[in-house]
Design an enzyme around this catalytic site. Structure first.
Site, mmCIF file in Angstrom:
data_model
loop_
_atom_site.group_PDB
_atom_site.id
_atom_site.type_symbol
_atom_site.label_atom_id
_atom_site.label_comp_id
_atom_site.label_asym_id
_atom_site.label_seq_id
_atom_site.Cartn_x
_atom_site.Cartn_y
_atom_site.Cartn_z
ATOM 1 N N ASP A 109 4.627 26.143 -16.581
ATOM 2 C CA ASP A 109 6.078 26.356 -16.637
ATOM 3 C C ASP A 109 6.627 26.160 -18.042
ATOM 4 O O ASP A 109 7.558 26.853 -18.462
ATOM 5 C CB ASP A 109 6.788 25.417 -15.661
ATOM 6 C CG ASP A 109 6.420 23.946 -15.864
ATOM 7 O OD1 ASP A 109 5.340 23.657 -16.400
ATOM 8 O OD2 ASP A 109 7.235 23.086 -15.459
ATOM 9 N N THR A 184 30.797 1.348 -7.292
ATOM 10 C CA THR A 184 29.343 1.419 -7.474
ATOM 11 C C THR A 184 28.843 2.847 -7.618
ATOM 12 O O THR A 184 28.023 3.157 -8.485
ATOM 13 C CB THR A 184 28.628 0.728 -6.296
ATOM 14 O OG1 THR A 184 29.029 -0.639 -6.233
ATOM 15 C CG2 THR A 184 27.111 0.785 -6.476
#
Length: 256
Positions: A109, A184
């Protein structure tokens, strides 16, 4: 029609070319245990969804970094496309000199990406491919592949936080609203995205300094557009870079 298939660890990208024209492309999950007939049905349905006829596919090229998938795809070519697929690997013409210690080690790739990028821009390049891993590949002004760097991908980093930190949840990667997170989830998102952008810009700048050139920085992969929005170094985003590289390599080898 040419069927181009790029199999990554997380996703598989499929393209259907009529000459130089990409008629349609799809991104699906990589399934390691799929059978050849399951692939045949899947590909036929994908073609149907875009008003294309799968039986018109006459040629096939494969770039694969997941060995268990390769046999099924080669059998797909034989049974459904009625051809022997061209598999990118050692012995295949790429038009790019690979100037590293062991050329056989470099992922297919990565070579496909730099082939497409250099064909398009004809100058020194750093190709940043954001997939399971984030790959950096440097090409010299003469079109020589000089090597690169590999870092954990953005999704991999996110999954590592979820799996290793008991109180952190799995989140969807998207554009952060601010750098200073107010909860968070937003704190995780800003840390992951801006942290990865900082990683990319830092590696690109060090590569450019070491090479002594001013390379064009081209990004590809599923998260390329998101990351490029915040990067100081990425100047071009080409989502179909790998598919176009496969087309070029097929044309270079079609008289094999």
């Amino acid at each position: 029609m040419l069927l181009a298939v790029d199999v990554g660890n997380t996703n598989t990208v499929i393209g259907a070319f009529d000459g130089k024209t990409l008629k349609a492309d799809w991104r699906i999950r990589t399934e390691r245990d799929v059978t050849v007939d399951e692939l045949g049905m899947l590909y036929r349905n994908l073609f149907d969804s875009q008003g294309l006829d799968f039986s018109e596919a006459r040629d096939m090229i494969i770039s694969c970094v997941v060995p268990p998938m390769l046999n099924a795809l080669e059998n797909l070519a034989r049974k459904y496309v009625k051809t022997e697929a061209l598999v990118v690997g050692p012995g295949i013409k790429t038009g790019i000199p690979i100037l590293i210690d062991n050329p056989k080690e470099v992922g297919a790739d990565r070579i496909v990406n730099v082939v497409a990028a250099y064909d398009k821009y004809q100058q020194s390049l750093i190709v940043v491919d954001l997939g399971t891993s984030t790959n950096f590949d440097y090409v010299s002004p003469k079109g020589e592949y000089m090597g690169g760097a590999i870092a954990p991908g953005l999704i991999v980093s996110s999954e590592a936080l979820f799996q290793k930190a008991s109180k952190l949840q799995r989140i969807e990667i998207s554009h952060p609203k601010r750098v200073i997170g107010k909860d968070t989830v937003s704190a995780m998102l800003t840390g992951l995205v801006f942290g990865h952008v900082g990683l990319i810009d830092g590696v690109v700048k060090r590569m450019s300094e070491e090479a002594g050139t001013s390379p064009l920085v081209v990004a590809s992969g599923g998260l390329a557009s998101l990351v490029a929005d915040y990067s100081e170094t990425i100047t071009e985003v080409i989502p179909d870079l790998t598919l176009d590289g496969l087309r070029l390599i097929f044309n270079l080898n079609k008289k094999r």
